[in-house]
Design a protein around this motif. Structure first.
Motif, PDB file in Angstrom:
ATOM      1  N   ALA A   1       8.563  -5.924  -5.890  1.00 52.23           N
ATOM      2  CA  ALA A   1       7.471  -6.894  -6.012  1.00 52.23           C
ATOM      3  C   ALA A   1       7.931  -8.295  -5.631  1.00 52.23           C
ATOM      4  CB  ALA A   1       6.924  -6.878  -7.446  1.00 52.23           C
ATOM      5  N   ILE A   2       9.171  -8.658  -5.997  1.00 47.38           N
ATOM      6  CA  ILE A   2       9.671 -10.000  -5.668  1.00 47.38           C
ATOM      7  C   ILE A   2       9.843 -10.153  -4.157  1.00 47.38           C
ATOM      8  CG2 ILE A   2      11.680 -11.518  -5.876  1.00 47.38           C
ATOM      9  CD1 ILE A   2      12.005 -10.569  -8.747  1.00 47.38           C
ATOM     10  N   VAL A   3      10.308  -9.107  -3.481  1.00 44.87           N
ATOM     11  CA  VAL A   3      10.464  -9.164  -2.027  1.00 44.87           C
ATOM     12  C   VAL A   3       9.112  -9.398  -1.351  1.00 44.87           C
ATOM     13  CG1 VAL A   3      11.017  -7.789   0.026  1.00 44.87           C
ATOM     14  CG2 VAL A   3      12.588  -7.816  -1.914  1.00 44.87           C
ATOM     15  N   ILE A   4       8.087  -8.691  -1.796  1.00 49.92           N
ATOM     16  CA  ILE A   4       6.757  -8.891  -1.196  1.00 49.92           C
ATOM     17  C   ILE A   4       6.238 -10.293  -1.508  1.00 49.92           C
ATOM     18  CG2 ILE A   4       4.428  -7.969  -0.939  1.00 49.92           C
ATOM     19  CD1 ILE A   4       5.417  -5.312  -1.983  1.00 49.92           C
ATOM     20  N   ALA A   5       6.509 -10.779  -2.715  1.00 48.88           N
ATOM     21  CA  ALA A   5       6.111 -12.151  -3.073  1.00 48.88           C
ATOM     22  C   ALA A   5       6.788 -13.158  -2.152  1.00 48.88           C
ATOM     23  CB  ALA A   5       6.462 -12.434  -4.530  1.00 48.88           C
ATOM     24  N   ALA A   6       8.060 -12.930  -1.842  1.00 47.08           N
ATOM     25  CA  ALA A   6       8.781 -13.835  -0.947  1.00 47.08           C
ATOM     26  C   ALA A   6       8.187 -13.801   0.460  1.00 47.08           C
ATOM     27  CB  ALA A   6      10.259 -13.454  -0.907  1.00 47.08           C
ATOM     28  N   ILE A   7       7.796 -12.614   0.927  1.00 47.71           N
ATOM     29  CA  ILE A   7       7.188 -12.499   2.261  1.00 47.71           C
ATOM     30  C   ILE A   7       5.855 -13.253   2.301  1.00 47.71           C
ATOM     31  CG2 ILE A   7       6.163 -10.873   3.896  1.00 47.71           C
ATOM     32  CD1 ILE A   7       8.259  -8.829   2.946  1.00 47.71           C
ATOM     33  N   ALA A   8       5.045 -13.094   1.261  1.00 50.04           N
ATOM     34  CA  ALA A   8       3.763 -13.800   1.208  1.00 50.04           C
ATOM     35  C   ALA A   8       3.965 -15.315   1.132  1.00 50.04           C
ATOM     36  CB  ALA A   8       2.947 -13.317   0.007  1.00 50.04           C
TER      37      ALA A   8
ATOM     38  N   PRO B   1       7.094   0.466   5.309  1.00 52.04           N
ATOM     39  CA  PRO B   1       7.185   1.544   4.316  1.00 52.04           C
ATOM     40  C   PRO B   1       8.604   2.071   4.115  1.00 52.04           C
ATOM     41  CG  PRO B   1       5.289   1.893   5.738  1.00 52.04           C
ATOM     42  CD  PRO B   1       6.089   0.779   6.347  1.00 52.04           C
ATOM     43  N   LEU B   2       9.446   1.995   5.149  1.00 51.03           N
ATOM     44  CA  LEU B   2      10.836   2.430   4.993  1.00 51.03           C
ATOM     45  C   LEU B   2      11.579   1.533   4.010  1.00 51.03           C
ATOM     46  CD1 LEU B   2      11.709   3.227   8.728  1.00 51.03           C
ATOM     47  CD2 LEU B   2      11.016   4.829   6.935  1.00 51.03           C
ATOM     48  N   LEU B   3      11.418   0.208   4.174  1.00 52.89           N
ATOM     49  CA  LEU B   3      12.033  -0.736   3.242  1.00 52.89           C
ATOM     50  C   LEU B   3      11.458  -0.578   1.846  1.00 52.89           C
ATOM     51  CD1 LEU B   3      13.743  -3.212   2.484  1.00 52.89           C
ATOM     52  CD2 LEU B   3      11.897  -4.655   3.406  1.00 52.89           C
ATOM     53  N   SER B   4      10.138  -0.454   1.779  1.00 54.69           N
ATOM     54  CA  SER B   4       9.465  -0.307   0.493  1.00 54.69           C
ATOM     55  C   SER B   4       9.912   0.962  -0.217  1.00 54.69           C
ATOM     56  CB  SER B   4       7.949  -0.284   0.717  1.00 54.69           C
ATOM     57  OG  SER B   4       7.253  -0.325  -0.506  1.00 54.69           O
ATOM     58  N   GLY B   5       9.996   2.067   0.525  1.00 57.95           N
ATOM     59  CA  GLY B   5      10.419   3.325  -0.071  1.00 57.95           C
ATOM     60  C   GLY B   5      11.865   3.301  -0.522  1.00 57.95           C
ATOM     61  N   ALA B   6      12.727   2.602   0.228  1.00 59.94           N
ATOM     62  CA  ALA B   6      14.136   2.506  -0.164  1.00 59.94           C
ATOM     63  C   ALA B   6      14.274   1.767  -1.497  1.00 59.94           C
ATOM     64  CB  ALA B   6      14.928   1.784   0.924  1.00 59.94           C
ATOM     65  N   LEU B   7      13.482   0.705  -1.695  1.00 60.41           N
ATOM     66  CA  LEU B   7      13.551  -0.051  -2.942  1.00 60.41           C
ATOM     67  C   LEU B   7      13.004   0.755  -4.125  1.00 60.41           C
ATOM     68  CD1 LEU B   7      12.415  -3.559  -1.624  1.00 60.41           C
ATOM     69  CD2 LEU B   7      14.737  -2.889  -2.289  1.00 60.41           C
TER      70      LEU B   7
ATOM     71  N   LEU C   1       0.807  -1.214   0.000  1.00 62.78           N
ATOM     72  CA  LEU C   1       0.000   0.000   0.000  1.00 62.78           C
ATOM     73  C   LEU C   1       0.844   1.270   0.000  1.00 62.78           C
ATOM     74  CD1 LEU C   1      -2.887  -0.950   2.462  1.00 62.78           C
ATOM     75  CD2 LEU C   1      -2.928  -0.910  -0.036  1.00 62.78           C
ATOM     76  N   SER C   2       2.018   1.215   0.622  1.00 62.46           N
ATOM     77  CA  SER C   2       2.814   2.437   0.752  1.00 62.46           C
ATOM     78  C   SER C   2       3.432   2.886  -0.568  1.00 62.46           C
ATOM     79  CB  SER C   2       3.920   2.230   1.791  1.00 62.46           C
ATOM     80  OG  SER C   2       4.825   1.224   1.382  1.00 62.46           O
ATOM     81  N   GLN C   3       3.622   1.974  -1.537  1.00 67.90           N
ATOM     82  CA  GLN C   3       4.338   2.338  -2.763  1.00 67.90           C
ATOM     83  C   GLN C   3       3.638   1.903  -4.047  1.00 67.90           C
ATOM     84  OE1 GLN C   3       6.936   4.284  -2.811  1.00 67.90           O
ATOM     85  NE2 GLN C   3       7.142   4.380  -0.594  1.00 67.90           N
ATOM     86  N   ILE C   4       2.417   1.381  -3.950  1.00 68.35           N
ATOM     87  CA  ILE C   4       1.758   0.895  -5.156  1.00 68.35           C
ATOM     88  C   ILE C   4       1.524   2.027  -6.158  1.00 68.35           C
ATOM     89  CG2 ILE C   4      -0.519   1.094  -4.070  1.00 68.35           C
ATOM     90  CD1 ILE C   4       0.620  -1.400  -6.819  1.00 68.35           C
ATOM     91  N   GLY C   5       1.251   3.239  -5.684  1.00 66.90           N
ATOM     92  CA  GLY C   5       1.032   4.362  -6.589  1.00 66.90           C
ATOM     93  C   GLY C   5       2.253   4.670  -7.433  1.00 66.90           C
ATOM     94  N   LEU C   6       3.430   4.749  -6.792  1.00 63.14           N
ATOM     95  CA  LEU C   6       4.662   5.037  -7.527  1.00 63.14           C
ATOM     96  C   LEU C   6       5.042   3.874  -8.447  1.00 63.14           C
ATOM     97  CD1 LEU C   6       6.846   6.751  -4.764  1.00 63.14           C
ATOM     98  CD2 LEU C   6       5.501   7.825  -6.583  1.00 63.14           C
ATOM     99  N   PHE C   7       4.786   2.649  -8.000  1.00 63.81           N
ATOM    100  CA  PHE C   7       5.081   1.480  -8.843  1.00 63.81           C
ATOM    101  C   PHE C   7       4.256   1.530 -10.128  1.00 63.81           C
ATOM    102  CE2 PHE C   7       4.132  -2.780 -10.334  1.00 63.81           C
ATOM    103  CZ  PHE C   7       5.386  -3.376 -10.387  1.00 63.81           C
TER     104      PHE C   7
ATOM    105  N   GLY D   1      12.584   3.995  -4.256  1.00 63.92           N
ATOM    106  CA  GLY D   1      13.390   5.199  -4.441  1.00 63.92           C
ATOM    107  C   GLY D   1      14.636   4.955  -5.268  1.00 63.92           C
ATOM    108  N   ARG D   2      15.152   3.746  -5.259  1.00 63.19           N
ATOM    109  CA  ARG D   2      16.329   3.377  -6.055  1.00 63.19           C
ATOM    110  C   ARG D   2      15.955   2.776  -7.408  1.00 63.19           C
ATOM    111  NH1 ARG D   2      17.777   3.270  -0.863  1.00 63.19           N
ATOM    112  NH2 ARG D   2      19.934   3.728  -0.282  1.00 63.19           N
ATOM    113  N   GLY D   3      14.671   2.807  -7.728  1.00 58.49           N
ATOM    114  CA  GLY D   3      14.222   2.289  -9.014  1.00 58.49           C
ATOM    115  C   GLY D   3      14.165   0.779  -9.102  1.00 58.49           C
ATOM    116  N   LEU D   4      14.185   0.087  -7.960  1.00 59.04           N
ATOM    117  CA  LEU D   4      14.181  -1.380  -7.945  1.00 59.04           C
ATOM    118  C   LEU D   4      12.739  -1.901  -7.897  1.00 59.04           C
ATOM    119  CD1 LEU D   4      17.129  -1.884  -5.416  1.00 59.04           C
ATOM    120  CD2 LEU D   4      17.207  -1.965  -7.931  1.00 59.04           C
TER     121      LEU D   4
END
Length: 391
Positions: free
Chosen positions: A355-362, A339-345, A211-217, A347-350
């Motif tokens: 998306a893969i990190v969230i997939a791994a968490i799920a 959101p800090l981790l999400s924003g760091a990724l 939710l914190s970064q879906i808009g920018l993605f 913010g660096r264009g990753l």
């Protein structure tokens, strides 16, 4: 009404604070301080509701929210903005107390549906709120906040006039009362509840990152009518999420539970989230985006509703506030860190890595559910729920 008021504030707060001189770091701190106050207050508010009644503590919590919103609307400095968010955060037990109230007022057979309806109402409010905020901004920066305060006042009046007072029957006390002096020892002894809280933490982290970064993605990856995804397109995505939310909470979850065990529902739900995020990492077409979002949103709705209902069944009725309070605290921890981790990724264009990190968490959540939610534990929890005996 409470969730709609919160939804009005969330997209507006960064710009409202920036107008008062806030830097990006201060805006981040403003978000974190609210979640940190929730972390501290969640269990305390829940345990107070166990002792003094759900309705009374819910009214107190809603009054704190109203006070914070009025202070925020009239704030002329960042200091007052921080004070408003701290007051709101320290009294923000609305969700945990509402879940406990719904659990306590529902028979065991209908508890999942009751908690699902509560979660559905909260989710719907969080979708309606941003739309109202965008509609009211042209009338002034403070106009949406005053609208949120009005909704908060209406929620207080609704609680006072519509919710029946708490009941304290002698039968309830004799069958489900846990000694009030030992809440910490009681919680430490609830091993199955801790397993459920661990699963919920995994869910909260994945959901907060999403939710914190879906808009920018979406803005970086997709276009519509020749321009990148913007606020209008994101609003359509949220509207679609709201439709799925209503469909699942109102029609599907109670029926599916008749044929599929809670353990299987949670495993499949986390699996759908993982598959959706993994496909989203490489999606380039709008049609595939729709499929990904359907898997993510549906899995998220089923996972949260089922785990919350199972958590409720893991505790005696007079400990609902305590366990739901810890549940809200875990959500606050996720909302501080994820959101800090999400924003760091992002913010660096990753974007693909995000998306893969969230997939791994799920996926990790699905593995945890398969290991921790055994049929033996589920049967034991339901037996306790039917007998109203403390775990």
């Amino acid at each position: 009404m409470d969730a709609t008021a919160l939804g009005i504030i969330l997209p507006l707060l960064p710009f409202y604070s920036q107008r008062l001189g806030a830097t990006p770091f201060m805006i981040g701190a403003l978000m974190s301080v609210y979640a940190a106050c929730q972390l501290v207050a969640g269990p305390a508010v829940g345990m107070l509701s166990d002792r003094y009644g759900r309705r009374n503590v819910l009214l107190l919590s809603q009054l704190g929210t109203f006070t914070g919103l009025v202070l925020l609307a009239s704030a002329g400095s960042l200091t007052l903005v921080f004070a408003a968010r701290i007051i709101d955060g320290l009294t923000s037990g609305n969700i945990s107390v509402a879940h406990a109230y719904a659990a306590e007022r529902s028979p065991p057979s209908a508890r999942k549906q009751a908690l699902g309806m509560t979660s559905g109402a909260i989710g719907t409010g969080l979708l309606i709120g941003p739309a109202l905020s965008g509609f009211l901004v042209p009338y002034g920066q403070a106009a949406p906040i005053w609208a949120a305060a009005t909704l908060s006042l209406l929620s207080i009046l609704s609680t006072a006039l519509l919710l029946p007072p708490d009941q304290h029957s002698s039968d309830a006390v004799s069958t489900q009362r846990i000694p009030a002096r030992r809440p910490a020892r009681t919680l430490l002894g609830m091993r199955y509840a801790w397993r459920l809280l661990g699963l919920l933490l995994v869910y909260f982290v994945a959901n907060a990152m999403f939710l914190s970064q879906i808009g920018l993605f979406l803005s970086a990856r997709f276009t519509w009518a020749g321009h990148p995804f913007g606020a209008r397109e994101l609003g359509c995505v949220f509207a679609y999420a709201g439709f799925i939310n209503i469909l699942i909470q109102g029609l599907l979850i109670s029926r599916i539970s008749l044929f599929v065990s809670d353990r299987s529902i949670v495993i499949i739900a986390f699996g759908c989230m993982g598959a959706g995020f993994l496909a989203l990492a490489f999606a380039a077409e709008i049609s595939l985006l729709a499929v990904c979002l359907t898997l993510i949103i549906a899995g998220s709705m089923f996972a949260r509703s089922t785990l919350t209902a199972e958590l409720s069944r893991s505790a005696a009725l007079n400990r609902q506030g305590m366990v739901m309070g810890f549940n809200q605290s875990l959500m606050s921890v996720a909302n501080i860190l994820a959101p800090l981790l999400s924003g760091a990724l992002i913010g660096r264009g990753l974007h693909t890595v995000w998306a893969i990190v969230i997939a791994a968490i799920a996926t990790f959540g699905a593995i945890m559910a398969a290991r921790l939610l055994s049929g033996r534990h589920t049967h034991r929890t339901r037996t306790h729920d039917m007998t109203l005996a403390p775990q």
